[in-house]
Enzyme design. Structure first.
Site, PDB file in Angstrom:
ATOM      1  CB  SER A 166      44.767  17.285 -52.058  1.00  0.00           C
ATOM      2  OG  SER A 166      43.901  17.530 -53.142  1.00  0.00           O
ATOM      3  CE  LYS A 192      41.410  14.494 -52.428  1.00  0.00           C
ATOM      4  NZ  LYS A 192      41.667  15.865 -52.887  1.00  0.00           N
ATOM      5  CB  SER A 195      44.970  13.850 -54.830  1.00  0.00           C
ATOM      6  OG  SER A 195      44.502  14.729 -53.840  1.00  0.00           O
TER       7      SER A 195
END
Length: 407
Positions: free
Chosen positions: A81, A84, A139
């Site tokens: 993640s 991101k 997340s």
């Protein structure tokens, strides 16, 4: 799924480490030749922290871009993640925080099984600010996919993220999905993730979101539930203490990536960035090794010589690796702005010393860069450098999962 195979087909690597540093031209390593060496690189005589087990890591000065120490910084690894951050770099400024959006079932249909979720419901209306809180704090891949559909779809967003990575000169990165979930060919590096964080922290909204500890999230009707940031150095959870001066930025976990984290902290007017990828074991190890590198950096950074540099984006006048000058930005003198309605909520920006210090550091960065640019122009050279998850699913205790996880 959403036609990931076509996107992945252009990358001849899997989600495991791929050999070779990024090179813009034969013999040129992005950020400096020392970053391609297999041994830990440091410009200080002081010993590095003991028991650094990560497969790759990097420590840099946010303002100057100097890389102060690094280990296998260009190894291509699954990012989880932390990718991101690139998603935010690409999409964050496109929608105003107060803009409202009612989620459809179709926008949630292509989320990979096993994803981390914040708990978005079809038929519920969210502000853009709330969607980004879902991205940064929990997340949530559901929040990512809703924003990606608002941006014209997942495929378009993936293409824009890849273009953004190339503009940032993050040439180790290949984007397959916008959420960081494990897919064949989805890779990045400690160097590239640090570029994403450095670029993002110039933006007031990015800083506000990644530094937010808790927020109330819609649960349908007039109900809300509280979400907490999964960054343990920011919140002091799971047996860890908060790190003094911590700003953010983003953590992650998948089966392929292990635990990953890019963090930023400020002390004494100096902001440092650390990326740690895939420590040997333990869900706290990524934070412990980050904290150890930050401690080392704040102690040694002023005396340490740089072992490399974080390159500037081409669109902001950065020199293209290999010697070609980058395209100059149309506007000069200001860091990339926040969304049009004026930056994040005041309570977010003022929550803790880290957020305020980041804002101060951002102003100092912009001023010093303008002065440096003026000097360099005259010299005829380029300028140098919370805790109830509510209905959302947290796949394993304290883990921020962007993809498949171990049980």
């Amino acid at each position: 799924m959403f036609a990931l195979a076509a996107a992945a087909g252009t990358a001849g690597v899997g989600t495991a480490a791929a050999a070779g540093p990024a090179a813009a031209a034969a013999g040129t390593v992005i950020g400096g030749e020392r970053l391609a060496r297999p041994e830990a690189q440091t410009g200080s005589a002081a010993r590095l922290p003991a028991k650094l087990s990560a497969r790759a890591w990097l420590l840099a000065d946010w303002e100057t871009g100097e890389v102060l120490a690094a280990y296998r910084a260009h190894d291509r690894l699954a990012p989880a993640s932390t990718l991101k951050m690139l998603f935010a770099d690409t999409v964050l400024t496109k929608f105003g925080r107060t803009e409202r959006h009612t989620v459809t079932a179709a926008e949630l249909a292509d989320i990979p099984s096993g994803s981390s979720l914040v708990g978005i419901q079809a038929g519920t209306t969210y502000t853009v600010e709330q969607l980004w809180q879902g991205v940064f704090l929990r997340s949530g891949n559901d929040a990512v996919h809703v924003l990606a559909h608002m941006n014209g779809g997942v495929a378009r967003t993936v293409a824009e993220m890849q273009a953004k990575a190339e503009d940032l000169q993050a040439l180790d990165t290949h984007v397959v999905s916008p959420d960081g979930f494990d897919h064949p060919g989805q890779i990045s590096s400690a160097y590239d993730l640090t570029l994403f964080a450095r670029h993002g922290l110039k933006n007031a909204d990015f800083r506000g979101y990644c530094g937010t500890r808790v927020a109330d999230f819609p649960a349908g009707g007039k109900k809300t539930f509280q979400i907490q940031n999964t960054d343990r150095l920011l919140t002091g959870s799971w047996g860890l203490r908060t790190y003094d001066g911590m700003i953010g930025v983003k953590n992650g976990y998948t089966s392929a990536a292990g635990n990953t984290f890019t963090g930023a902290a400020v002390r004494g007017g100096r902001t440092l960035l650390v990326t740690v990828m895939h420590p040997a074991a333990g869900s706290n190890a990524v934070y412990e090794e980050t904290a150890a590198l930050l401690d080392w950096g704040f102690t040694q950074a002023r005396a340490a010589r740089a072992v490399g540099t974080l390159v500037e984006p081409l669109s902001e006048g950065g020199a293209k690796a290999g010697g070609s000058p980058g395209r100059k930005a149309a506007a000069t003198g200001a860091a990339p702005g926040a969304a049009g309605d004026g930056g994040p909520s005041g309570w977010q920006l003022l929550e803790g010393a880290g957020g305020t210090a980041a804002l101060v550091a951002g102003g100092v960065w912009a001023l010093r860069r303008r002065r440096a640019a003026a000097r360099d122009a005259a010299a005829g050279r380029d300028a140098g450098p919370g805790r109830d998850a509510g209905p959302g699913r947290d796949a394993a205790p304290g883990r921020d999962t962007g993809g498949r996880h171990r049980r």
